[in-house]
Design a protein around this motif. Structure first.
Motif, short mmCIF file in Angstrom:
data_model
loop_
_atom_site.label_atom_id
_atom_site.label_comp_id
_atom_site.label_asym_id
_atom_site.label_seq_id
_atom_site.Cartn_x
_atom_site.Cartn_y
_atom_site.Cartn_z
N GLU A 129 1.98 1.34 -6.06
CA GLU A 129 3.26 1.68 -5.43
C GLU A 129 4.31 0.63 -5.75
O GLU A 129 5.49 0.94 -5.92
CB GLU A 129 3.06 1.81 -3.92
CG GLU A 129 4.27 2.28 -3.15
CD GLU A 129 5.14 1.13 -2.71
OE1 GLU A 129 6.35 1.35 -2.53
OE2 GLU A 129 4.63 0.02 -2.58
N ALA A 130 3.87 -0.63 -5.86
CA ALA A 130 4.80 -1.72 -6.11
C ALA A 130 5.33 -1.73 -7.54
O ALA A 130 6.44 -2.20 -7.79
CB ALA A 130 4.14 -3.06 -5.79
N VAL A 131 4.55 -1.21 -8.48
CA VAL A 131 4.94 -1.33 -9.89
C VAL A 131 5.21 0.01 -10.55
O VAL A 131 5.78 0.05 -11.65
CB VAL A 131 3.84 -2.07 -10.70
CG1 VAL A 131 3.62 -3.45 -10.14
CG2 VAL A 131 2.53 -1.29 -10.71
N SER A 132 4.86 1.13 -9.92
CA SER A 132 5.01 2.44 -10.55
C SER A 132 6.36 3.04 -10.20
O SER A 132 6.76 3.08 -9.04
CB SER A 132 3.90 3.40 -10.09
OG SER A 132 2.64 2.91 -10.49
N LEU A 136 3.59 9.71 -9.14
CA LEU A 136 3.10 9.93 -7.79
C LEU A 136 1.94 8.99 -7.50
O LEU A 136 1.00 8.90 -8.29
CB LEU A 136 2.68 11.40 -7.65
CG LEU A 136 2.18 11.87 -6.29
CD1 LEU A 136 2.58 13.34 -6.06
CD2 LEU A 136 0.67 11.75 -6.19
N VAL A 137 2.01 8.29 -6.37
CA VAL A 137 0.96 7.38 -5.95
C VAL A 137 0.44 7.85 -4.60
O VAL A 137 1.21 8.02 -3.65
CB VAL A 137 1.48 5.93 -5.81
CG1 VAL A 137 0.37 5.01 -5.30
CG2 VAL A 137 2.01 5.42 -7.15
N ARG A 138 -0.86 8.08 -4.51
CA ARG A 138 -1.47 8.51 -3.26
C ARG A 138 -1.76 7.28 -2.41
O ARG A 138 -2.51 6.40 -2.80
CB ARG A 138 -2.75 9.28 -3.53
CG ARG A 138 -3.39 9.86 -2.27
CD ARG A 138 -4.67 10.59 -2.58
NE ARG A 138 -4.45 11.74 -3.45
CZ ARG A 138 -5.45 12.46 -3.97
NH1 ARG A 138 -6.70 12.13 -3.72
NH2 ARG A 138 -5.17 13.49 -4.75
N LEU A 139 -1.13 7.21 -1.23
CA LEU A 139 -1.28 6.07 -0.35
C LEU A 139 -2.41 6.23 0.64
O LEU A 139 -3.10 5.26 0.98
CB LEU A 139 0.03 5.81 0.41
CG LEU A 139 1.26 5.50 -0.43
CD1 LEU A 139 2.47 5.32 0.46
CD2 LEU A 139 1.03 4.25 -1.28
N MET A 140 -2.61 7.44 1.16
CA MET A 140 -3.63 7.65 2.18
C MET A 140 -4.01 9.12 2.23
O MET A 140 -3.16 10.00 2.06
CB MET A 140 -3.11 7.20 3.56
CG MET A 140 -4.12 7.35 4.69
SD MET A 140 -3.46 6.79 6.28
CE MET A 140 -3.38 5.02 5.98
N THR A 141 -5.30 9.36 2.47
CA THR A 141 -5.78 10.70 2.69
C THR A 141 -5.76 11.00 4.18
O THR A 141 -6.33 10.27 4.98
CB THR A 141 -7.22 10.87 2.15
OG1 THR A 141 -7.21 10.63 0.74
CG2 THR A 141 -7.74 12.28 2.41
N LEU A 142 -5.07 12.09 4.53
CA LEU A 142 -4.99 12.51 5.92
C LEU A 142 -6.00 13.63 6.14
O LEU A 142 -6.86 13.88 5.32
CB LEU A 142 -3.57 12.97 6.23
CG LEU A 142 -2.48 11.93 5.92
CD1 LEU A 142 -1.10 12.51 6.15
CD2 LEU A 142 -2.68 10.67 6.74
#
Length: 217
Positions: A129-132, A136-142
């Motif tokens: 997330e910091a460099v892209s 799309l970056v997946r942060l958390m699965t809900l």
């Protein structure tokens, strides 16, 4: 809110302290006697025993709890507890710790897991997330196949200046917030997008590729 935590190691105790600071009621269940230290979290209820044993959970009154957090260092134990909490005690929300990322595929609703937390995956996601930019970056699965994902708009994005309502989002996608510098923006239909905006979405896994393609256009 009443929260039961299985595993009173460093992770479980830290979660318990944070929940207690927020004025929730906490029970810690620990199998290893040398980890049972009520002085370390004095405001929690402590139970010594195996959280995978049905009789212990019955005695502890697990059905009275709103949330169960399976935070042991054993993925098998976390899965068994998650299943018992959901099927035998009707707990409304189950959060499970994933110790080995190779086991992450098991931690879904078929095992009673609403939210799976994998520390290695979360750290990797935060780095991405910091460099892209533009991906799309997946942060958390809900729960139930939905994910919290992030896309940072490139400075040269064609979406710059367009209002949020012009985003033709796929079905089962919601734009939750826009991070712009030090601002947290609750998106309104007429808010314009800017290059560098970090867009946070809740999206069904099967439409993530459509969302990625939309932003990349």
């Amino acid at each position: 809110m009443k929260v039961a935590i299985a595993g009173a190691g460093a992770v479980g105790r830290s979660i318990a302290r944070e929940l207690l600071r927020n004025e929730h009621e906490v029970m810690l269940v620990e199998r290893k006697l040398d980890h049972v230290d009520p002085t370390s979290v004095p405001d929690a209820k402590w139970v010594h025993g195996d959280a995978c044993e049905l009789s212990l959970l019955e005695t502890a009154g697990l059905e009275q709890y709103d949330v169960v957090i399976a935070a042991t260092g054993d993925d098998k134990a976390n899965l068994v507890l998650s299943l018992l909490a959901t099927t035998e005690f009707g707990v409304a929300r189950v959060v499970a710790r994933v110790n080995d990322p190779r086991n992450e595929w098991l931690f879904d609703e078929s095992w009673g897991v609403d939210v799976a937390v994998s520390t290695p995956r979360m750290l990797a996601s935060l780095v991405e997330e910091a460099v892209s930019v533009g991906d799309l970056v997946r942060l958390m699965t809900l729960r139930k196949g939905a994910n919290l994902v992030e896309i940072t708009l490139p400075d040269t994005t064609a979406l710059a200046g367009k209002p949020v309502r012009k985003l033709a989002l796929p079905r089962d996608v919601a734009l939750v917030t826009i991070l712009r510098g030090d601002r947290v923006i609750v998106p309104q239909a007429d808010d314009p997008l800017e290059g560098g905006d970090e867009l946070l979405f809740v999206a069904a896994e099967e439409v993530e590729d459509e969302l990625r393609a939309l932003i990349e256009r």
